[in-house]
Design a protein around this motif. Structure first.
Motif, PDB file in Angstrom:
ATOM      1  N   GLU A   6     -73.239 -22.154  43.571  1.00  0.00           N
ATOM      2  CA  GLU A   6     -73.262 -21.658  42.201  1.00  0.00           C
ATOM      3  C   GLU A   6     -74.514 -20.835  41.917  1.00  0.00           C
ATOM      4  OE1 GLU A   6     -73.111 -22.958  37.535  1.00  0.00           O
ATOM      5  OE2 GLU A   6     -74.350 -23.973  38.997  1.00  0.00           O
TER       6      GLU A   6
ATOM      7  N   PRO B 297     -73.121 -13.318  42.662  1.00  0.00           N
ATOM      8  CA  PRO B 297     -71.669 -13.154  42.602  1.00  0.00           C
ATOM      9  C   PRO B 297     -71.089 -12.369  43.783  1.00  0.00           C
ATOM     10  CG  PRO B 297     -72.602 -12.852  40.427  1.00  0.00           C
ATOM     11  CD  PRO B 297     -73.760 -12.990  41.369  1.00  0.00           C
TER      12      PRO B 297
ATOM     13  N   ASN C 137     -68.497 -23.522  42.187  1.00  0.00           N
ATOM     14  CA  ASN C 137     -68.662 -22.712  40.993  1.00  0.00           C
ATOM     15  C   ASN C 137     -67.865 -23.328  39.843  1.00  0.00           C
ATOM     16  OD1 ASN C 137     -70.253 -20.088  41.664  1.00  0.00           O
ATOM     17  ND2 ASN C 137     -68.922 -20.445  43.432  1.00  0.00           N
TER      18      ASN C 137
ATOM     19  N   THR D 281     -64.320 -19.726  36.533  1.00  0.00           N
ATOM     20  CA  THR D 281     -64.811 -18.612  37.337  1.00  0.00           C
ATOM     21  C   THR D 281     -63.771 -18.268  38.406  1.00  0.00           C
ATOM     22  OG1 THR D 281     -65.907 -19.982  39.017  1.00  0.00           O
ATOM     23  CG2 THR D 281     -67.165 -19.472  37.007  1.00  0.00           C
TER      24      THR D 281
ATOM     25  N   TRP E 247     -64.116 -18.118  41.450  1.00  0.00           N
ATOM     26  CA  TRP E 247     -64.375 -18.803  42.719  1.00  0.00           C
ATOM     27  C   TRP E 247     -64.036 -20.284  42.670  1.00  0.00           C
ATOM     28  CZ3 TRP E 247     -68.325 -16.231  39.965  1.00  0.00           C
ATOM     29  CH2 TRP E 247     -68.469 -14.883  40.309  1.00  0.00           C
ATOM     30  N   TYR E 248     -63.720 -20.797  41.487  1.00  0.00           N
ATOM     31  CA  TYR E 248     -63.518 -22.238  41.342  1.00  0.00           C
ATOM     32  C   TYR E 248     -62.378 -22.762  42.222  1.00  0.00           C
ATOM     33  CZ  TYR E 248     -62.189 -26.726  39.313  1.00  0.00           C
ATOM     34  OH  TYR E 248     -61.848 -28.051  39.151  1.00  0.00           O
TER      35      TYR E 248
END
Length: 287
Positions: A39, A44, A73, A77, A79-80
Motif C-alpha cells: 500500500e 501506484p 491495498n 482501489t 488493486w484490492y
C-alpha cells in the motif's frame, strides 16, 4: 492462526513490497511479525509489479519471523481484488499467514475479506481515518486478530498536523486501544517515522505501553529490539506481579505499600501472561 488464537505481537516490521532485498535482513531483527507492504510503500505505477515481486521473494525465502503478512491495498482501489486473490493463494501454500487491511471503516469490509481468505488466516486491520477511529468499537467488535492505529493517515484525514509531543492524536490513540481491549484483540501502536531516532521511538513506545498497547509498528530493524524491550515485562515487573498474586493467595493487603485488590490481581495475571517463558518468540501470546 486465526481470530482468538492469541496473536499479540510486540513488534511488526514493515518491509516495502518492491524491495525484496530487504526481506533477507529481517531475520537479524527477529520481529514477531513481518508485514510486506503493497500500500503506502509502493507508488501506484509500481503496485502490479510489486505484488508479483513480493510474493515470488517470499515463496523463495520466507523471512524469519513469527508471522508473515501482506498489507494489501484498500477496499475500492483497483488493486484490492488482485491483492486479495494473490494473498489467498499464498496463504494456502504457506507462503503467508495472513493479510493487513488498511483504512478499515465498515464491518462488511472485514466480513468480505475473511470470506475470500482461507480459514485460519490472520487479519490485522488499520484504524487510520477519522471514520475508522470514530467507529473503532463496532469495527473491532467484528474480531480481527489485531488492529493498529495509523496516526499519520488519521491526522492527514482530519486536516491537522503532527507535532513532537503527539497531543493531537492522543484521543484517537486511546480510542483505538480502548476499543481493542473491549473486543479482546491485540492493539498495535502508531509508527515513529524518525527511524534513526532510537530515543524518540523508546519514549513513544513507553507512552503506548502506558496507554495499554501491547506492541508497536516498526519501520526499521533498530526499532524492533526497542519494542521488545518495552513490551516484554522486565524482571522487576514480573517479580512484582508474582508478589501481588502471592499476597492475594495469603490475604495480605499490601505489596510495596500498595493495596492488593481484584484489579491488581488481574493486572498481575496480564503481566505474567506476557512473560518470555510463557510465550513463543513468534508473536503468539496471551492478550
Amino acid at each position: 492462526m486465526s481470530a482468538g488464537s492469541g496473536f499479540s505481537p510486540r513488534s511488526v516490521l514493515f518491509v516495502p513490497g518492491h524491495r525484496p532485498d530487504m526481506l533477507a535482513k529481517v531475520v537479524r531483527a527477529r520481529p514477531d511479525g513481518v508485514i510486506v507492504d503493497l500500500e503506502d510503500a509502493v507508488a501506484p505505477s509500481a503496485k502490479e509489479a510489486a505484488r508479483g515481486t513480493a510474493l515470488t521473494a517470499l515463496a523463495a525465502d520466507r523471512p524469519g519471523a513469527g508471522a508473515v503478512l501482506l498489507r494489501i491495498n484498500g477496499v475500492g482501489t483497483p488493486w484490492y481484488d488482485p491483492d486479495v486473490a494473490a494473498a489467498a493463494a499464498a496463504i494456502r501454500t504457506g507462503v503467508l499467514d495472513g493479510v493487513v487491511l488498511p483504512k478499515y471503516e465498515h464491518p462488511a469490509q472485514l466480513t468480505a475479506l475473511r470470506a475470500a481468505l482461507p480459514d485460519g488466516a490472520v487479519v490485522i486491520v488499520g484504524l487510520e481515518s477519522a471514520l475508522g477511529v470514530a467507529d473503532a468499537r463496532p469495527l473491532l467488535a467484528e474480531r480481527p486478530d489485531a488492529a493498529y492505529f495509523g496516526a499519520e493517515d488519521y491526522i492527514a484525514d482530519l486536516g491537522g498536523r503532527r507535532t513532537p509531543d503527539g497531543a493531537e492524536v492522543l484521543y484517537a490513540r486511546s480510542q483505538v486501544c480502548l476499543a481493542a481491549r473491549l473486543a479482546g484483540v491485540a492493539a498495535l501502536d502508531q509508527v515513529v517515522v524518525a527511524v534513526r531516532d532510537a530515543e524518540a521511538f523508546r519514549v513513544d513506545a513507553e507512552q503506548g505501553k502506558a496507554l495499554g498497547f501491547r506492541g508497536k509498528i516498526c519501520l526499521h530493524p533498530v526499532q524492533v529490539s526497542i519494542a521488545h524491550e518495552v513490551f516484554t515485562p522486565s524482571p522487576a515487573e514480573l517479580e512484582h506481579a508474582r508478589a501481588v498474586l502471592a499476597a492475594a493467595e495469603t490475604g495480605v493487603g499490601l505489596v510495596e505499600g500498595q493495596m492488593v485488590d481484584a484489579v491488581h490481581v488481574a493486572m498481575a495475571h496480564a503481566v505474567l501472561a506476557r512473560a518470555p517463558t510463557n510465550s513463543r518468540e513468534s508473536g503468539l501470546s496471551a492478550h
